[in-house]
Scaffold this motif. Structure first.
Motif, PDB file in Angstrom:
ATOM      1  N   ARG A  44      -0.093   4.382  -3.661  1.00  0.00           N
ATOM      2  CA  ARG A  44       0.095   5.540  -3.484  1.00  0.00           C
ATOM      3  C   ARG A  44      -0.678   6.880  -4.664  1.00  0.00           C
ATOM      4  NH1 ARG A  44       2.199   8.393   0.657  1.00  0.00           N
ATOM      5  NH2 ARG A  44       2.841   5.804   1.092  1.00  0.00           N
ATOM      6  N   SER A 104       0.528  -5.684   4.632  1.00  0.00           N
ATOM      7  CA  SER A 104       0.175  -3.848   4.103  1.00  0.00           C
ATOM      8  C   SER A 104       0.316  -4.178   2.636  1.00  0.00           C
ATOM      9  CB  SER A 104       1.496  -4.231   4.546  1.00  0.00           C
ATOM     10  OG  SER A 104       1.835  -3.565   5.865  1.00  0.00           O
ATOM     11  N   ARG A 138      -5.387   0.587   6.899  1.00  0.00           N
ATOM     12  CA  ARG A 138      -4.082  -0.296   6.238  1.00  0.00           C
ATOM     13  C   ARG A 138      -4.684  -2.698   6.491  1.00  0.00           C
ATOM     14  NH1 ARG A 138       1.003   0.732   8.035  1.00  0.00           N
ATOM     15  NH2 ARG A 138       1.037  -0.551   8.905  1.00  0.00           N
ATOM     16  N   SER A 139      -4.217  -2.361   5.838  1.00  0.00           N
ATOM     17  CA  SER A 139      -4.692  -4.190   6.106  1.00  0.00           C
ATOM     18  C   SER A 139      -2.860  -5.078   6.583  1.00  0.00           C
ATOM     19  CB  SER A 139      -4.564  -5.026   4.406  1.00  0.00           C
ATOM     20  OG  SER A 139      -3.566  -5.166   3.685  1.00  0.00           O
ATOM     21  N   SER A 199      -2.783  -3.890   1.358  1.00  0.00           N
ATOM     22  CA  SER A 199      -4.338  -3.642   0.546  1.00  0.00           C
ATOM     23  C   SER A 199      -4.584  -1.821   2.135  1.00  0.00           C
ATOM     24  CB  SER A 199      -5.274  -3.909   0.597  1.00  0.00           C
ATOM     25  OG  SER A 199      -5.153  -4.974   0.228  1.00  0.00           O
ATOM     26  N   ALA A 200      -5.102  -1.244   1.048  1.00  0.00           N
ATOM     27  CA  ALA A 200      -5.271   0.578   1.967  1.00  0.00           C
ATOM     28  C   ALA A 200      -6.683   0.915   2.008  1.00  0.00           C
ATOM     29  CB  ALA A 200      -4.327   0.966   1.992  1.00  0.00           C
ATOM     30  N   ALA A 239       1.063  -1.147   0.198  1.00  0.00           N
ATOM     31  CA  ALA A 239       0.267  -0.073   0.306  1.00  0.00           C
ATOM     32  C   ALA A 239       1.386   1.465  -0.117  1.00  0.00           C
ATOM     33  CB  ALA A 239      -0.829  -0.172   1.277  1.00  0.00           C
ATOM     34  N   ASP A 240       2.065   1.254  -0.183  1.00  0.00           N
ATOM     35  CA  ASP A 240       3.210   2.577   0.475  1.00  0.00           C
ATOM     36  C   ASP A 240       3.895   2.519  -0.635  1.00  0.00           C
ATOM     37  OD1 ASP A 240       2.701   3.777   3.283  1.00  0.00           O
ATOM     38  OD2 ASP A 240       3.251   1.488   3.755  1.00  0.00           O
ATOM     39  N   TYR A 286      -6.035   6.377   3.736  1.00  0.00           N
ATOM     40  CA  TYR A 286      -5.602   5.555   4.514  1.00  0.00           C
ATOM     41  C   TYR A 286      -3.449   6.854   3.901  1.00  0.00           C
ATOM     42  CZ  TYR A 286      -0.280   3.103   5.564  1.00  0.00           C
ATOM     43  OH  TYR A 286       0.801   2.598   5.036  1.00  0.00           O
ATOM     44  N   TRP A 287      -3.738   7.378   3.262  1.00  0.00           N
ATOM     45  CA  TRP A 287      -2.799   7.450   2.799  1.00  0.00           C
ATOM     46  C   TRP A 287      -2.655   8.961   3.021  1.00  0.00           C
ATOM     47  CZ3 TRP A 287      -5.230   4.814  -0.671  1.00  0.00           C
ATOM     48  CH2 TRP A 287      -4.576   3.600  -1.188  1.00  0.00           C
TER      49      TRP A 287
END
Length: 751
Positions: free
Chosen positions: A84, A122, A118-119, A124-125, A78-79, A106-107
């Motif tokens: 993003r 990490s 966030r899952s 998925s978000a 997700a990062d 999330y962002w």
């Protein structure tokens, strides 16, 4: 009354048929757009606390209770820059719309809120938002957003969930399933009708009546959408019940008409006699079914009210078509109703001689019922024990509000996939938070912080978000969004790890309510909605049950003149429904056939469905009870009215009707079973439950248990206190009385 209706049909058949054809065309045109005006919610009361809480959040806090959830997934995490970038684009697109507010992701939120979006792996978000407007408009917007924003770009996949998306997907699925169910039910019904009647012409008549009833009801529902909310789920019952009852009623009348022709009556006299006898059965059956379904109107949920509207309308349309339009068709067809008999050529093809018509005493049903009545007590005990054993799982029934899991796992609906991800892959489910509004609160922010800290100590609470801070385990861990505290009051979000629709969710909600608050608190969210929905149903359930029992008793008393037969019918209906409900718990709550049906066992049943099934099945079961008692009573009134005559009347009545009501039950079961093809679990449950009820009722109940009990009750079957007997003589419909002089010419055709 029925004789006058029959004469109207026999004297002006072509005029009636032309008017009916014109009405069907107009209703079909007007009712064609009904689905676009119907709604997909209605499971909670408009004045429930959870509903009021949701309105306050939408109006005063920027829609901070999300009904739109976008799941952004990437194998790179997700990062990653790609994820993003997609997240930023989604936020920008949603904020640019005028119908979506409260957008966050999330962002763009601070910790520890970001961690909750966030899952666990990490990868998925989430992006959250609130679609404004009432639920029908919201689910349409959800469909538009899904088309525009979901899909895969640069290795990043966007799927859509949330309540509005669930409603949209269920709406789409129901529309598709309805077409599939009709495509299955109508051809199969026609095949069985051909086997029952033999004649291709006779087999077409019930389907024609069913189509007329459905078209008329669609127009009625379209009219109702102008004045009130109507649930789209009522369409399933409109088509299924309309087709099933029309087939039943037509089967009764056409069978009696052909019987009277075979007995020597001319065409007009046979039509009059069929309407006078079988039409009376249809009238009482329709009245019983309509009253049973109308009891759904006492619930303050438009989901159930819609079934009351649709049920009463389709029953009235099917009955009216059967006692007016169908006799007109029979008058025009005359002896040609037996045309295109397929049994003779099929018999010759298979090398079988035509089967001669048997006297009632020579039939399978007469022999079976006579054998049953010779052993009435053990047969009755065995069947009652069997049905109670099948119904025993209902003792452990649990109820819960429907969520995305009503969509089968194999349904093409991303809202179900997102729901599974939220439950399994995230520390807290953003779709099931508990929301709290302190309406008009302007007190000390410190007191609000203490309240949030107390809430965060409740077992199963992952964190509490408020306007003064984010709390976890009784401690403040970060600053909260200031938008949650304004001139209108304060708003808090409680993230939970507990399934809100289970008993654990109910317990947690009670613990949250017990935390001292600085001002009166209104609770919303999934758990509160669940409790409010169950409370609304439970408060009206005794009234609905009492109305059904009272109405059924009165109608059956007017039909039979007996006090005990209505009581017996009520007991037998309850027994068959108990068995069906036990099977539904075993299948859908405990999940024993979930792999076969594609449904997901959640550990509870949607509470509206047993209520709906009870009202529908109660009425439909009375359909066969009325038909059976009609012929038994006819034989009883023509006899010497001794105990032996009672036994013979039961055997002859079942012998004359057994083949017809089992065929009717098979046809109704085909129509109801077609709903099992749905990919919406509670529609499956309704279809399967009604199918099992109808089949058990027409075989075990009416074919075996009812005759056994009538043998044990003897002449007391027909007993009523003297005042009630006199009342029935005055107001009860009866076809055994002599025909008036004006009707003699119509019946003079007996050869």
């Amino acid at each position: 009354m029925l004789v006058r209706i029959a004469h109207l049909a026999t004297r002006h058949p072509r005029t009636i048929l032309a008017a009916a054809a014109l009405l069907a065309v107009l209703c079909g045109i007007f009712g064609a757009s009904v689905t676009s005006h119907m709604k997909t919610g209605g499971f909670t009361s408009s004045d429930a606390e959870s509903t009021r809480t949701s309105r306050l959040i939408a109006d005063n806090f920027g829609g901070a209770e999300p009904n739109l959830i976008l799941l952004v997934s990437s194998e790179e995490g997700a990062d990653s820059p790609a994820a993003r970038a997609v997240g930023a684009r989604l936020v920008e697109n949603l904020r640019a719309r005028g119908d979506v507010i409260g957008v966050q992701s999330y962002w763009n939120v601070p910790q520890p809120l970001a961690a909750a979006l966030r899952s666990k792996d990490s990868k998925s978000a989430l992006v959250l938002g609130y679609i404004t407007g009432e639920e029908t408009a919201a689910q349409k917007v959800a469909g538009e957003i899904a088309e525009q924003l979901t899909g895969t770009t640069d290795g990043v996949t966007v799927d859509q969930g949330g309540l509005s998306s669930v409603y949209h997907d269920v709406n789409e699925q129901i529309t598709h399933d309805l077409a599939v169910a009709e495509g299955v039910a109508i051809p199969l019904s026609f095949i069985v009708l051909v086997l029952v009647f033999g004649s291709l012409v006779a087999a077409l008549l019930p389907l024609a009546v069913g189509i007329f009833a459905i078209l008329t009801t669609l127009a009625i529902l379209r009219t109702l959408t102008v004045f009130t909310d109507v649930s789209i789920f009522a369409l399933n019952m409109t088509t299924a019940l309309g087709l099933a009852l029309a087939i039943d009623y037509s089967l009764f009348i056409v069978s009696r008409y052909r019987e009277e022709l075979a007995n020597g009556l001319d065409v007009e006299a046979a039509v009059v006699r069929a309407v006078q006898t079988a039409g009376r059965t249809v009238l009482y059956s329709a009245l019983t079914v309509a009253l049973s379904v109308a009891a759904l109107g006492v619930f303050n949920l438009y989901f159930l009210k819609s079934f009351a509207y649709a049920g009463v309308a389709v029953v009235a349309a099917a009955a009216a078509a059967s006692i007016l339009i169908l006799p007109a068709v029979l008058m025009v067809l005359g002896q040609r109703v037996n045309a295109a008999d397929l049994r003779k050529p099929l018999g010759r093809l298979l090398g079988r001689a035509p089967r001669a018509d048997l006297a009632p005493e020579q039939t399978f049903w007469y022999r079976t019922v006579s054998r049953v009545m010779r052993h009435a007590a053990p047969v009755a005990i065995a069947i009652i024990v069997l049905l109670l054993a099948i119904g025993s799982p209902f003792l452990s029934v649990k109820f819960g509000y429907p969520d995305d899991r009503v969509l089968n796992a194999n349904a093409t609906a991303t809202s179900r996939e997102v729901g599974d991800a939220l439950r399994n892959d995230f520390s807290a489910n953003a779709a099931t938070n508990t929301t709290i509004v302190l309406d008009g609160y302007h007190g000390n922010p410190a007191a609000l912080g203490d309240y949030a800290a107390g809430l965060s100590k409740v077992p199963g609470v992952a964190g509490v978000l408020s306007g003064v801070g984010v709390y976890s385990g009784g401690a403040k861990v970060s600053v909260g969004p200031p938008t949650m505290l304004n001139d209108t009051g304060a708003f808090l979000t409680v993230a939970t790890t507990v399934d809100p629709f289970t008993s654990a969710g109910k317990t947690q909600l009670a613990q949250l309510r017990a935390v001292p608050s600085p001002a009166p608190a209104l609770f919303g969210g999934a758990a509160a909605t669940n409790v409010d929905a169950l409370g609304a149903l439970g408060s009206r359930l005794p009234l609905a049950g009492a109305l059904i029992v009272l109405a059924t008793f009165i109608v059956l008393f007017l039909f039979t003149g007996s006090v005990l037969l209505p009581l017996k019918a009520l007991a037998l209906n309850t027994l068959s429904l108990t068995a069906a409900f036990g099977a539904m718990v075993w299948i859908f709550q405990e999940g024993h056939l979930s792999s076969l049906l594609g449904s997901s066992a959640t550990g509870y049943l949607v509470p509206t469905m047993p209520i709906l099934m009870f009202c529908l099945a109660f009425g439909m079961s009375m359909d066969y009870e009325v038909f059976l008692l009609s012929r038994i009573r006819e034989e009883w009134l023509a006899s010497g009215r001794t105990a032996a005559d009672n036994v013979r009347a039961v055997a002859i009545g079942v012998a004359r009707t057994g083949r017809i009501f089992t065929a009717a039950a098979l046809l109704m079961a085909i129509v109801m079973a077609a709903m099992v093809t749905s990919k919406v679990s509670f529609i499956q449950m309704m279809g399967l439950g009604l199918t099992l009820t109808v089949l058990a009722d027409a075989t075990l109940i009416r074919g075996l248990l009812a005759p056994a009990l009538m043998r044990l009750m003897g002449t007391a079957n027909w007993w009523a206190p003297a005042p009630l007997a006199r009342l029935h003589a005055k107001i009860g419909l009866s076809e055994e009385s002599a025909v008036s002089d004006s009707d003699e010419p119509a019946l003079a055709g007996r050869r």
